[in-house]
Write an enzyme that holds these catalytic residues in place. Structure first.
Site, mmCIF file in Angstrom:
data_model
loop_
_atom_site.group_PDB
_atom_site.id
_atom_site.type_symbol
_atom_site.label_atom_id
_atom_site.label_comp_id
_atom_site.label_asym_id
_atom_site.label_seq_id
_atom_site.Cartn_x
_atom_site.Cartn_y
_atom_site.Cartn_z
ATOM 1 N N CYS A 265 -3.001 1.516 6.973
ATOM 2 C CA CYS A 265 -3.187 0.946 8.311
ATOM 3 C C CYS A 265 -3.589 2.044 9.287
ATOM 4 O O CYS A 265 -4.075 1.761 10.374
ATOM 5 C CB CYS A 265 -1.941 0.228 8.768
ATOM 6 S SG CYS A 265 -0.503 1.237 8.619
ATOM 7 N N ASN B 129 0.801 -1.240 0.000
ATOM 8 C CA ASN B 129 0.000 0.000 0.000
ATOM 9 C C ASN B 129 0.827 1.280 0.000
ATOM 10 O O ASN B 129 0.328 2.336 -0.365
ATOM 11 C CB ASN B 129 -0.988 -0.002 1.168
ATOM 12 C CG ASN B 129 -0.292 0.031 2.506
ATOM 13 O OD1 ASN B 129 0.814 -0.464 2.651
ATOM 14 N ND2 ASN B 129 -0.931 0.600 3.490
HETATM 15 C C1 UN1 Z 1 0.273 7.440 6.656
HETATM 16 O O1 UN1 Z 1 -0.854 7.343 7.139
HETATM 17 O O2 UN1 Z 1 0.734 8.512 6.242
HETATM 18 O O3 UN1 Z 1 0.719 0.786 5.976
HETATM 19 C C2 UN1 Z 1 1.197 6.326 6.580
HETATM 20 C C3 UN1 Z 1 0.302 1.870 6.368
HETATM 21 C C4 UN1 Z 1 1.186 2.668 7.274
HETATM 22 C C5 UN1 Z 1 1.590 3.937 6.687
HETATM 23 C C6 UN1 Z 1 0.598 5.006 6.901
HETATM 24 N N1 UN1 Z 1 2.352 1.899 7.612
HETATM 25 O O4 UN1 Z 1 -0.778 2.273 6.010
#
Ligand code: UN1
Length: 475
Positions: free
Chosen positions: A280, A148
């Site tokens: 996430c 992602n």
């Molecule tokens: C963000 O919200 O800017 O996998 C980063 C993910 C997180 C990164 C989010 N490790 O969505």
């Protein structure tokens, strides 16, 4: 053109190659990428182990210059990187280009940190004895990264690993190898010595497992799903490796009755639906004070109807496709489950067009007990849960197995202060979406979201170095 693995400074072919397809136009093949084997992973570890002593002993200026050049090259090529990323992952060109910039900034930041890695000097309790505390690199680090954020997460793991003198074997997500491959090319061009950074593409069950089991890999940093993380944690316990994992969330966004809805609604739309909800840190539980619930739901409905879904490369697009067919099937399954569990579903259907497009979904009148409010969906879906008052909202927000990010929209200083203190999450946002973080401050969570020390910022040194305590008696 087929893209090969980078092992010991050489582009190495593989026995098999996988197609990388565009989720907005599944008939479009972006390229063929090496499907590495366990032997490829072993060779990469051997190359990284061989390169380690020289890289660890190199002047921090040399490491800083290498990382700084990589950062400049990433920034110079942000347009190309953004396009590749948008085509392979499906996020919008603006989001993808922003992510490429973030990757460049991370390399620049850790170029500076290579020079700033500091220890301590303390007097011993014994007279005539001095104590020094030094930070030293660990050795070969295995980095396992998700689909992602296919350039930012590889950057935020590789840059500190390299800055502090470690060598790296990276296994990017099977679904999105093109961005990581470009990063490997850039690191070569930046003058990273052979074996310092190695890229092995291929299935996690083969490459990831080989890294986790290998006795010459000192540590694993992983971002991905809970189920894969569980297996990695068990493997690292067996092979006694240092471990850092980040595995997701079910992040609450509390909307208090005193919130400015002109702030709260865009924050919830962004947090829940941007990047197609595939973060996430996504705001997947919207916890709304009862007295404004209906007004909030109406405003969300209106804002959702104005969102532009479409090809990520088109400038007007705000929401791209879901990244894969299997992810789309999973999301649609959760929409069906929301209905079965008794929520009122707004949106959430598959679009009648090519590509894996899904309308954003709100699950109204959801309870915090429903599976759709407890399990990470990783799609453009959010539960709306009513709270009687602030105390109830805090209790609901913390009632989850996860603890990555949380948010509150309020104009009350007291609620903001209390929420920042009482939220059981690694990151807390006030009047901001739960997703979308800075690159120079700690990132990570509590409870089921994360294992090990924080990523990003100066705190990354905790994971990528080992502390040595030296005693000297000057005789
Ligand atoms: C963000 O919200 O800017 O996998 C980063 C993910 C997180 C990164 C989010 N490790 O969505």
């Amino acid at each position: 053109m087929s893209k090969r693995n980078l092992i010991g400074g050489h582009w190495v072919s593989a026995a098999a190659f996988s197609e990388n397809r565009n989720p907005a136009r599944p008939e479009e093949v972006i390229g063929l990428f090496a499907r590495g084997s366990a032997e490829d992973a072993e060779q990469a570890v051997a190359a990284a182990a061989e390169a380690f002593p020289r890289w660890a002993a190199a002047s921090p200026q040399f490491r800083a210059d290498t990382l700084d050049r990589a950062g400049s090259l990433i920034l110079a090529r942000k347009g190309e990187l953004g396009r590749v990323l948008a085509r392979e992952e499906g996020k919008t060109l603006a989001e993808a280009t922003g992510e490429a910039v973030r990757a460049g900034q991370l390399f620049k930041f850790y170029a500076g940190e290579a020079l700033r890695l500091a220890g301590e000097a303390i007097d011993s309790i014994r007279s005539g004895v001095d104590v020094e505390v030094r930070r030293e690199p660990l050795g070969v680090i295995g980095l396992i990264t998700p689909w992602n954020f296919p350039i930012a997460i590889p950057a935020w793991k590789a840059a500190p690993a390299l800055a502090f003198g470690n060598t790296v074997v990276m296994k990017p997500a099977d679904l999105t190898p093109a961005s990581a491959h470009l990063l490997a090319e850039i690191l070569q061009e930046a003058g990273c010595p052979p074996g310092v950074f190695n890229l092995v593409m291929g299935p996690g069950s083969v490459i990831g497992a080989a890294l986790v089991e290998h006795p010459d890999v000192a540590a694993i940093s992983f971002t991905g799903s809970e189920s894969v993380g569980q297996g990695i944690a068990e493997g690292c316990a067996r092979s006694r490796k240092k471990l850092q994992m980040e595995m997701g969330g079910k992040n609450p966004m509390v909307v208090m009755a005193d919130a400015d809805l002109d702030v709260a609604v865009p924050a919830c739309i962004n947090g829940a639906f941007f990047s197609t909800g595939q973060r996430c840190t996504a705001s997947s539980r919207l916890i709304v004070e009862e007295s404004i619930h209906d007004a909030f739901a109406d405003r969300m409905h209106q804002a959702m109807s104005e969102l532009v879904l479409g090809d990520p490369l088109e400038a007007a697009t705000q929401i791209g496709p879901v990244a894969s067919e299997s992810q789309l099937c999973g999301n649609l399954g959760y929409v069906e489950l929301a209905r079965q569990e008794g929520a009122e579903v707004l949106g959430g259907g598959q679009l009648d067009r090519l590509g894996y497009f899904q309308a954003p979904a709100l699950f109204l009148n959801a309870s915090n007990e429903m599976r759709v409010s407890r399990e990470e969906i990783f799609g453009p879906c959010a539960s709306v849960i009513k709270a009687q008052d602030f105390e109830h909202a805090v209790a609901l927000a913390n009632d989850t197995e996860f603890g990555l990010s949380s948010g509150i929209c309020t104009t009350s200083l007291r609620y903001a202060r209390e929420f920042k203190r009482r939220s059981e999450a690694g990151m807390v946002m006030v009047n901001l979406p739960t997703a979308g973080v800075d690159y120079h401050v700690p990132f990570g969570g509590r409870k089921g979201s994360s294992v090990g020390s924080r990523e990003q910022g100066r705190y990354a040194a905790e994971f990528y170095t080992s502390v040595k305590t030296a005693y000297t008696f000057a005789v």
